[in-house]
Write a protein that holds these residues in place. Structure first.
Motif, PDB file in Angstrom:
ATOM      1  N   GLU A  61     101.145 155.773  40.403  1.00 54.50           N
ATOM      2  CA  GLU A  61     101.117 155.451  38.917  1.00 54.50           C
ATOM      3  C   GLU A  61     102.613 155.115  38.560  1.00 54.50           C
ATOM      4  O   GLU A  61     103.490 156.051  38.590  1.00 54.50           O
TER       5      GLU A  61
ATOM      6  N   ARG B 245      94.649 149.302  40.015  1.00 51.26           N
ATOM      7  CA  ARG B 245      94.467 150.481  39.218  1.00 51.26           C
ATOM      8  C   ARG B 245      95.463 151.764  39.773  1.00 51.26           C
ATOM      9  O   ARG B 245      94.990 152.353  40.529  1.00 51.26           O
ATOM     10  N   PRO B 246      96.685 151.441  39.508  1.00 55.28           N
ATOM     11  CA  PRO B 246      97.849 152.331  40.094  1.00 55.28           C
ATOM     12  C   PRO B 246      97.532 153.696  39.372  1.00 55.28           C
ATOM     13  O   PRO B 246      97.010 154.060  38.249  1.00 55.28           O
ATOM     14  N   GLY B 247      97.383 154.704  40.232  1.00 54.47           N
ATOM     15  CA  GLY B 247      97.197 156.142  39.872  1.00 54.47           C
ATOM     16  C   GLY B 247      95.699 156.493  40.438  1.00 54.47           C
ATOM     17  O   GLY B 247      95.399 157.776  40.300  1.00 54.47           O
TER      18      GLY B 247
END
Length: 228
Positions: free
Chosen positions: A228, A172-174
């Motif tokens: 992100e 889950r980037p960010g």
């Protein structure tokens, strides 16, 4: 199928006997050593699948044993679970920096040791290449099935904990994850670890990722995230 072999290293005979009895009862093949010198010799002779390593040893101490094992190509992948005295946080941190995979503080329950051993062996087992495709984020390729990481096409070597943390953040980037969330995800609920230990893993991970390490961002007062 051959039994999983474990080398127990501790200079206290009672602890050696306790661990040997309980682990053999669970089906493990056990070797014992009561000093750092004997531990290194045993690893050379028997090539155990895992080492339970007391840090306070006569002669060569446990940290030096861990350093030697992790510095040699033929022993660097052997998982190490440290046995430490309560309150020796600095030794725990140093052990994790050297590449140890887990730790248990004394006094401990044999059931806890068995659970930790099984957890580390599960994480260390080669997973089949079952079609899982590598995820690529910011030029970092992550292959969960093979447990491989490459930066701009060049493979880098991570410890199991470093891989698990990177893989967790990359899902889950960010998204910001707290230290306790990271611990629960990569170690399991209830794992007793300090915030400092998580920080050490992140520092090591960033260093190995080189210039790409900057994509792991610190969110002050909260935790970490992958950019992100």
């Amino acid at each position: 199928m051959p039994k999983t072999s474990i080398l127990i290293v501790d200079d206290e005979e009672d602890i050696l006997e306790l661990l040997k009895f309980n682990l053999e009862r669970e089906g493990f093949k056990i070797f014992c050593a009561d000093s750092g010198e004997k531990a290194l010799e045993a690893v050379k002779n028997f090539s155990p699948d895992l080492v339970l390593l007391d840090l306070m040893l006569p002669g060569i101490d446990g940290l030096e044993v861990a350093r030697v094992l992790k510095s040699k190509p033929n022993t660097s992948t052997i998982p190490i679970i440290m046995l430490t005295a309560k309150g020796d946080e600095s030794d725990v941190v140093r052990g994790l920096e050297l590449g140890a995979d887990d730790y248990v503080t004394k006094p401990f329950s044999p059931r806890v040791i068995i659970a930790r051993v099984r957890a580390v062996m599960r994480r260390n087992a080669a997973e089949p290449d079952d079609g899982i495709q590598a995820r690529e984020v910011h030029g970092i390729g992550i292959h969960p099935g093979r447990r491989e990481v490459a930066v701009n096409g060049k493979q880098i070597k991570l410890t199991m904990s470093e891989f698990d943390i990177l893989h967790y953040l990359a899902q889950r980037p960010g998204w910001v994850f707290t230290r306790s969330q990271i611990v629960s995800a990569v170690r399991g609920e209830g794992f007793a670890v300090t915030d400092r230990s998580v920080d050490v893993q992140i520092v090591g991970l960033r260093k190995k990722l080189g210039a790409s390490g900057k994509v792991i961002e610190t969110v002050r007062g909260v935790g970490y995230r992958l950019k992100e």
